[in-house]
Scaffold this motif. Sequence first.
Motif, PDB file in Angstrom:
ATOM      1  N   GLU A  98       0.831  -1.208   0.000  1.00 45.57           N
ATOM      2  CA  GLU A  98       0.000   0.000   0.000  1.00 45.57           C
ATOM      3  C   GLU A  98       0.864   1.256   0.000  1.00 45.57           C
ATOM      4  O   GLU A  98       0.595   2.201  -0.746  1.00 45.57           O
ATOM      5  CB  GLU A  98      -0.908  -0.025   1.232  1.00 45.57           C
ATOM      6  CG  GLU A  98      -1.919   1.098   1.290  1.00 45.57           C
ATOM      7  CD  GLU A  98      -2.869   0.950   2.459  1.00 45.57           C
ATOM      8  OE1 GLU A  98      -3.198   1.970   3.088  1.00 45.57           O
ATOM      9  OE2 GLU A  98      -3.280  -0.198   2.753  1.00 45.57           O
ATOM     10  N   PHE A 102       0.771   3.922  -3.120  1.00 52.35           N
ATOM     11  CA  PHE A 102       0.298   5.276  -2.847  1.00 52.35           C
ATOM     12  C   PHE A 102       1.369   6.315  -3.165  1.00 52.35           C
ATOM     13  O   PHE A 102       1.058   7.403  -3.667  1.00 52.35           O
ATOM     14  CB  PHE A 102      -0.139   5.409  -1.389  1.00 52.35           C
ATOM     15  CG  PHE A 102      -1.440   4.718  -1.079  1.00 52.35           C
ATOM     16  CD1 PHE A 102      -2.190   4.107  -2.078  1.00 52.35           C
ATOM     17  CD2 PHE A 102      -1.925   4.671   0.219  1.00 52.35           C
ATOM     18  CE1 PHE A 102      -3.386   3.470  -1.798  1.00 52.35           C
ATOM     19  CE2 PHE A 102      -3.121   4.046   0.511  1.00 52.35           C
ATOM     20  CZ  PHE A 102      -3.859   3.442  -0.489  1.00 52.35           C
ATOM     21  N   THR A 105       1.351   6.739  -6.871  1.00 52.61           N
ATOM     22  CA  THR A 105       0.145   7.429  -7.314  1.00 52.61           C
ATOM     23  C   THR A 105       0.218   8.923  -7.038  1.00 52.61           C
ATOM     24  O   THR A 105      -0.240   9.743  -7.845  1.00 52.61           O
ATOM     25  CB  THR A 105      -1.096   6.839  -6.618  1.00 52.61           C
ATOM     26  OG1 THR A 105      -1.085   5.424  -6.736  1.00 52.61           O
ATOM     27  CG2 THR A 105      -2.374   7.386  -7.244  1.00 52.61           C
ATOM     28  N   LYS A 106       0.818   9.292  -5.909  1.00 51.88           N
ATOM     29  CA  LYS A 106       0.942  10.715  -5.577  1.00 51.88           C
ATOM     30  C   LYS A 106       1.807  11.441  -6.601  1.00 51.88           C
ATOM     31  O   LYS A 106       1.501  12.584  -6.982  1.00 51.88           O
ATOM     32  CB  LYS A 106       1.530  10.894  -4.179  1.00 51.88           C
ATOM     33  CG  LYS A 106       1.553  12.361  -3.726  1.00 51.88           C
ATOM     34  CD  LYS A 106       2.106  12.519  -2.339  1.00 51.88           C
ATOM     35  CE  LYS A 106       1.980  13.972  -1.878  1.00 51.88           C
ATOM     36  NZ  LYS A 106       2.613  14.931  -2.813  1.00 51.88           N
ATOM     37  N   LYS A 145      -8.124  -0.091  -2.830  1.00 57.14           N
ATOM     38  CA  LYS A 145      -7.424   0.915  -2.029  1.00 57.14           C
ATOM     39  C   LYS A 145      -6.940   2.063  -2.898  1.00 57.14           C
ATOM     40  O   LYS A 145      -6.937   3.223  -2.466  1.00 57.14           O
ATOM     41  CB  LYS A 145      -6.262   0.267  -1.288  1.00 57.14           C
ATOM     42  CG  LYS A 145      -6.717  -0.649  -0.150  1.00 57.14           C
ATOM     43  CD  LYS A 145      -5.540  -1.241   0.599  1.00 57.14           C
ATOM     44  CE  LYS A 145      -6.026  -2.089   1.762  1.00 57.14           C
ATOM     45  NZ  LYS A 145      -4.903  -2.712   2.520  1.00 57.14           N
ATOM     46  N   LEU A 146      -6.539   1.749  -4.113  1.00 58.38           N
ATOM     47  CA  LEU A 146      -6.094   2.787  -5.036  1.00 58.38           C
ATOM     48  C   LEU A 146      -7.252   3.711  -5.394  1.00 58.38           C
ATOM     49  O   LEU A 146      -7.107   4.936  -5.430  1.00 58.38           O
ATOM     50  CB  LEU A 146      -5.514   2.142  -6.295  1.00 58.38           C
ATOM     51  CG  LEU A 146      -4.985   3.050  -7.403  1.00 58.38           C
ATOM     52  CD1 LEU A 146      -3.998   4.063  -6.840  1.00 58.38           C
ATOM     53  CD2 LEU A 146      -4.335   2.216  -8.491  1.00 58.38           C
ATOM     54  N   TRP A 149      -7.839   5.929  -2.518  1.00 55.89           N
ATOM     55  CA  TRP A 149      -6.842   7.002  -2.435  1.00 55.89           C
ATOM     56  C   TRP A 149      -7.230   8.149  -3.368  1.00 55.89           C
ATOM     57  O   TRP A 149      -7.135   9.317  -2.983  1.00 55.89           O
ATOM     58  CB  TRP A 149      -5.462   6.468  -2.799  1.00 55.89           C
ATOM     59  CG  TRP A 149      -4.352   7.436  -2.532  1.00 55.89           C
ATOM     60  CD1 TRP A 149      -3.562   7.510  -1.417  1.00 55.89           C
ATOM     61  CD2 TRP A 149      -3.908   8.497  -3.405  1.00 55.89           C
ATOM     62  NE1 TRP A 149      -2.664   8.546  -1.531  1.00 55.89           N
ATOM     63  CE2 TRP A 149      -2.845   9.173  -2.741  1.00 55.89           C
ATOM     64  CE3 TRP A 149      -4.296   8.937  -4.665  1.00 55.89           C
ATOM     65  CZ2 TRP A 149      -2.183  10.255  -3.312  1.00 55.89           C
ATOM     66  CZ3 TRP A 149      -3.641  10.028  -5.227  1.00 55.89           C
ATOM     67  CH2 TRP A 149      -2.595  10.677  -4.563  1.00 55.89           C
TER      68      TRP A 149
END
Length: 206
Positions: A98, A102, A105-106, A145-146, A149
């Motif tokens: 995770e 994340f 992705t940020k 979860k993505l 987010w």
Amino acid sequence: MRPRCQQTPRWFVHPPTAYIDFSRQKLDPKIAVAAQKCYKVTNGAFTGEISPDMIKDLGATWVVLGHSERSGPCAIRGAWSDRLHGETLDEREAGITEKVVFEQTKVIADNVKDWNKVVLAYEPVWAIGTGKTATPKQAQEVHGKLRGWLKSNVSDAVAQSTRIIYGGSVTGATCKELASQPDMDGFLVGDASLKPEFVDIINAKQ
């Protein structure tokens, strides 16, 4: 059913650079052609690289970025599609999947202005070309979860409309169960795209 961005094609073909123009000439216009890499958007002496302008000149309108098999700088700002690869086996076994996803992705979210032109692909590094595939439960957990987010850090609309696809040794034998997961919006297919079973993968989501 989640809304899908109307600007995002349903089908993409990602040929080697040398065959982009050939692919665009042969394929139905409704199938998007994408490059496999893009360098910096600024001009300069980057011998052997391909820029966004070159990609457009060849007839491609999308590009895969961030592929773990590619090394060196790649361009996110100004490109048409952003590719998110996942964790290594060591990172998964350490329980930090995770965190890794994340963080990646940020970096993408910080550089994206128009989410209508973005497709995210989760591809665990340990499943690339190894014959190993994340279980449907593992893939769905990360996809879910993505999407969460995106909802918390971008917007609910982006979270609902952005396509999140899975890559990592997808085959005719694994595609149907993977496709049945609620946050699975498609696949990024490698070797299997050259085999007859590719038809089963194409139809898995129907």
